[in-house]
Design a protein around this motif. Structure first.
Motif, short mmCIF file in Angstrom:
data_model
loop_
_atom_site.label_atom_id
_atom_site.label_comp_id
_atom_site.label_asym_id
_atom_site.label_seq_id
_atom_site.Cartn_x
_atom_site.Cartn_y
_atom_site.Cartn_z
N TYR A 299 0.91 -1.17 -0.12
CA TYR A 299 -0.16 -0.14 -0.03
C TYR A 299 1.10 1.17 -0.06
N LEU A 300 1.97 1.06 0.89
CA LEU A 300 2.73 2.27 0.80
C LEU A 300 3.37 2.60 -0.63
N ASN A 301 4.07 1.38 -1.27
CA ASN A 301 4.51 1.43 -2.48
C ASN A 301 3.66 2.02 -3.58
N ALA A 302 2.33 1.83 -3.62
CA ALA A 302 1.23 2.14 -4.38
C ALA A 302 1.03 3.89 -3.96
N GLN A 303 0.99 3.97 -2.89
CA GLN A 303 0.98 5.48 -2.67
C GLN A 303 1.87 6.17 -3.10
N LYS A 304 2.94 5.93 -2.95
CA LYS A 304 4.20 6.50 -3.39
C LYS A 304 4.01 6.72 -4.99
N ILE A 305 3.78 5.68 -5.53
CA ILE A 305 3.68 5.61 -7.26
C ILE A 305 2.61 6.66 -7.62
N SER A 306 1.37 6.52 -6.89
CA SER A 306 0.47 7.32 -7.44
C SER A 306 0.51 8.85 -7.11
N ILE A 307 0.98 8.92 -5.75
CA ILE A 307 1.20 10.41 -5.55
C ILE A 307 2.58 11.10 -6.68
N ALA A 308 3.25 10.55 -6.77
CA ALA A 308 4.48 11.04 -7.78
C ALA A 308 3.91 11.00 -9.00
N LEU A 309 2.79 10.36 -9.74
CA LEU A 309 2.59 10.40 -11.00
C LEU A 309 1.48 11.36 -10.87
N ALA A 310 0.72 11.54 -9.88
CA ALA A 310 -0.28 12.62 -10.15
C ALA A 310 0.42 14.14 -9.68
N ARG A 311 1.40 14.04 -9.20
CA ARG A 311 2.28 15.35 -9.09
C ARG A 311 2.77 15.73 -10.37
N TYR A 312 3.35 14.80 -10.95
CA TYR A 312 3.99 15.04 -12.42
C TYR A 312 2.95 15.64 -13.50
N ILE A 313 1.84 14.86 -13.36
CA ILE A 313 0.61 15.09 -14.27
C ILE A 313 0.11 16.86 -14.05
N ARG A 314 0.06 17.33 -12.77
CA ARG A 314 -0.28 18.31 -12.32
C ARG A 314 0.76 19.55 -12.87
N ASP A 315 1.94 19.05 -12.81
CA ASP A 315 3.23 19.86 -13.27
C ASP A 315 3.00 19.92 -14.85
N LEU A 316 2.53 19.03 -15.45
CA LEU A 316 2.40 19.15 -16.95
C LEU A 316 1.17 20.04 -17.33
N GLY A 317 0.53 20.44 -16.54
CA GLY A 317 -0.64 21.26 -16.41
C GLY A 317 -2.08 20.83 -16.70
#
Ligand code: SF4
Ligand code: SF4
Length: 446
Positions: A260-278
């Motif tokens: 769960y912790l790994n899944a959390q890290k992956i999804s938080i980082a991915l979502a953050r990157y997409i927001r950085d793309l606008g």
């Protein structure tokens, strides 16, 4: 050497190699019963094949019978045959209220306003939930598998997950990067795998799979959930086979918390990157923070099929997975759903139901729940058992024949299972023979 003799030797050699490989895989899996049976099969077949060759080597019409039977068996095993039913989904606009999920209900403390409000709305759950509340909490003293150090370790992992919840969403870069959807999809999938996911897929976000009201977490309890994102990027993380094999002991809960912790890290980082793309993006993670139901969105994203045990079954890892997801509006290309024989296999199998100590998994037919035809887990019974033993049990995950490790021998069998009804019947019979129909574990009642 004559042609029919070469055919004989080549064919039986492959059968012997199969059993040798099976023994090797079983040693790696530490499955004694399977090691013994595959070794006996190899040891018995070797002289039998040699004797047959020796007796009939001069008589091609008899010598060739055995390879012919083996080839016929292989054809039946791998050639498409029988029904391969798909999950039936009809239109429904009914959404699940997160307040009704078991993890939300266990948090309603007697005497609080939330408790009174919830059970005046759903009086039918009060009796069973009060009964569950009287049992020891998960990872707390009193659970049958409670171990102070290991339970404390798991609790600390869950504690980190709770703290990371504030990072699931955030501000979006006002300068929007422009990509083609194909390019973005490929890029984001590569990143999801790089971040640690094992499988990833993309689907249109079905609004029916968004919870209707907040039941847990930092947002206001009972407020309406609004998530109008167009797409969902769903992924799996594999749970370690050895840890799952410890089920229902505390090892499986250690692995659950870690993944769960790994899944959390992956999804938080991915979502953050997409927001950085606008583009807007939100991570959905364990620890009171889902806005969406993960198994059906993962099914839509082509990550697996829903099995009798109520969870998603992945093609590579079976039920031995945890799910994560990011919802977003960045333009993407969706993946097709997949079918690999799970519905037909589960009709025949029922191993999870046979082994479930709480009787939570149905033996009978599927039912239609909010437009999805599926086997319906008795979640209260399952959760009650979790509270008795103090772990998240996982026996169903452990015994499921799809959960064997992703090795050559199991991949060969999965290829047959995907296409052939004959292969599904034979594989099920083989699974019972090599791994046993019932696993041994201590039985607990309250
Ligand atoms: S987790 Fe355990 S109690 Fe729950 S359904 Fe699976 S086997 Fe049954
Ligand atoms: S144990 Fe058998 S019936 Fe249960 S989910 Fe796995 S394949 Fe299906």
């Amino acid at each position: 050497m004559k042609l029919f003799q070469i055919v004989y030797i080549t064919t039986v050699f492959q059968v012997l190699v199969f059993f040798l490989l099976f023994a090797r895989t079983s040693i790696a899996e530490k499955k004694l019963r399977s090691v013994v049976i595959s070794s006996i099969a190899f040891a018995a077949l070797l002289p039998a094949f040699y004797g047959y060759f020796f007796l009939f080597t001069a008589n091609p019409s008899i010598l060739i019978i055995l390879p012919a039977v083996i080839v016929l068996f292989a054809v039946l095993f791998f050639a498409p045959s029988g029904k391969s039913t798909a999950i039936v989904i009809t239109d429904s606009t009914e959404r699940v209220d997160e307040r009704d999920t078991m993890f939300a209900r266990e948090e309603y403390t007697q005497g609080t306003e939330k408790y009174e409000r919830y059970y005046s709305m759903r009086p039918e759950y009060r009796k069973i939930d009060d009964r569950i509340r009287r049992l020891p909490e998960l990872l707390a003293p009193g659970g049958k598998f409670y171990q102070p150090e290991r339970s404390g370790y798991i609790a600390s992992l869950f504690e980190i997950e709770e703290r990371l919840i504030t990072m699931v969403d955030g501000s979006v870069n006002p300068i929007r990067s422009k990509f083609e959807p194909e390019q973005t999809s490929m890029l984001l999938k590569e990143m999801t795998i790089h971040l640690g996911a094992d499988e990833v897929g993309i689907a249109d976000l079905n609004p029916n799979y968004v919870y209707s009201h907040v039941g847990r977490g930092p947002e206001e309890w009972g407020s309406e959930i609004e998530n109008t994102h167009r797409f969902v990027i769903a992924f799996t993380v594999e749970m370690d086979y050895r840890k799952v094999d410890e089920a229902p002991g505390i090892g499986i809960t250690e692995e659950t918390a870690l993944q769960y912790l790994n899944a959390q890290k992956i999804s938080i980082a991915l979502a953050r990157y997409i927001r950085d793309l606008g583009y807007p993006a939100r991570a959905h993670v364990a620890g009171s923070n889902y806005q969406i139901m993960l198994p059906p969105v993962a099914y839509d994203a082509g990550l697996g099929e829903l099995g009798r045990l109520g969870y998603l079954i992945s093609q590579k890892y079976g039920a031995r997975i945890r799910l994560g997801a990011v919802t977003t509006d960045i333009p993407l290309i969706t993946d097709p759903i997949i079918q690999f024989g799970v519905q037909d296999f589960c009709e025949k199998c029922k191993k999870c139901a046979v082994n479930c100590p709480s009787g939570s998994i149905p033996y009978d037919e599927k039912m239609v729940v909010r437009g999805v035809e599926k086997w319906m887990l008795k979640i209260e019974k399952c959760f009650q058992y979790w509270r008795i033993i103090g772990t998240d049990c996982g026996i169903c995950m452990k015994v499921c024949p799809f959960s064997h490790p992703d090795t050559l021998i199991h991949d060969i069998l999965r290829k047959g299972i995907r296409n052939s009804s004959f292969a599904r019947t034979i594989s099920l019979w083989g699974d019972d023979l090599f791994y046993g129909k019932k696993v041994k574990f201590p039985k607990f009642t309250e």
